[in-house]
Design a protein around this motif. Structure first.
Motif: not given
Length: 205
Positions: A139-144, A163-169, A174-180
């Motif tokens: 996600r953080h590879d995408v412009p804000p 499926d949505a929760f499993a994907s989010l988890h 996998a580090g798709a989201y940054q802290s904060g």
């Protein structure tokens, strides 16, 4: 009409019957309701604004304008319209706006009438229109300014809350989201589906 405004302020789009049939049915129903509320008022045919130009080839048959409207609302606002009713109605509203049928200072209220599960019946149509493809893996590879679009694309191919929760988890691990980062998982119901998976859950005890 109860607050003194013209019923012509309400515009609707026919998706089942043709424009003439829809206008006649709407007029008959509105007159019957008005008779109960105020027998002294008379509703004229010119007061009913029903458009049939977004119906396309028939009920439930996709149109290019509907697909564009559904994808626009999903990518820009994170709202999912159904392809049969609200999708075609929004297509009509967008067309009217492009034709400048509304004043620049007009306040427009669009009513979404639900039907989101209908999206799944049109998945192949919508995928074909988008050309397929997957959103970036992180996600953080995408412009804000485009992250809302990314989140919609990630959720688009998920059919159930599980499926949505499993994907989010998996994305978090996998580090798709940054802290904060603020992450919102919307639960869309589906609890009766638990019973269909009872044996699978029991097997994990």
């Amino acid at each position: 009409m109860g607050v003194g405004h013209s019923p012509g302020l309400v515009r609707s789009y026919s998706v089942l019957a043709d424009e003439d049939q829809s206008r006649t049915a709407t007029l008959d129903t509105a007159r019957a309701a008005l008779e109960l509320l105020d027998g002294g008022r008379l509703l004229q045919e010119a007061d009913i604004d029903v458009r049939g130009d977004e119906r396309g080839a028939g009920y439930g048959i996709p149109t290019a304008a509907m697909i564009g409207a559904v994808r626009l609302m999903a990518s820009s606002e994170g709202l999912l319209l159904d392809p049969v009713y609200s999708g075609k109605a929004l297509a009509g509203l967008l067309r009217a706006a492009r034709l400048r049928e509304f004043r620049a200072d007009a306040n427009i209220l669009f009513l979404m009438t639900g039907g989101r599960p209908g999206l799944f019946a049109y998945r192949k149509t919508l995928d074909a229109a988008s050309g397929g493809g997957e959103p970036p893996a992180r996600r953080h590879d995408v412009p804000p300014e485009k992250r809302k679009n990314y989140d919609c694309a990630r959720a688009w191919n998920k059919w159930e809350p599980f499926d949505a929760f499993a994907s989010l988890h998996a994305a978090v691990r996998a580090g798709a989201y940054q802290s904060g980062d603020s992450v919102l998982l919307v639960m869309t119901g589906g609890s009766p589906g638990i019973f269909a998976y009872r044996r699978a859950f029991d097997g994990h005890h």
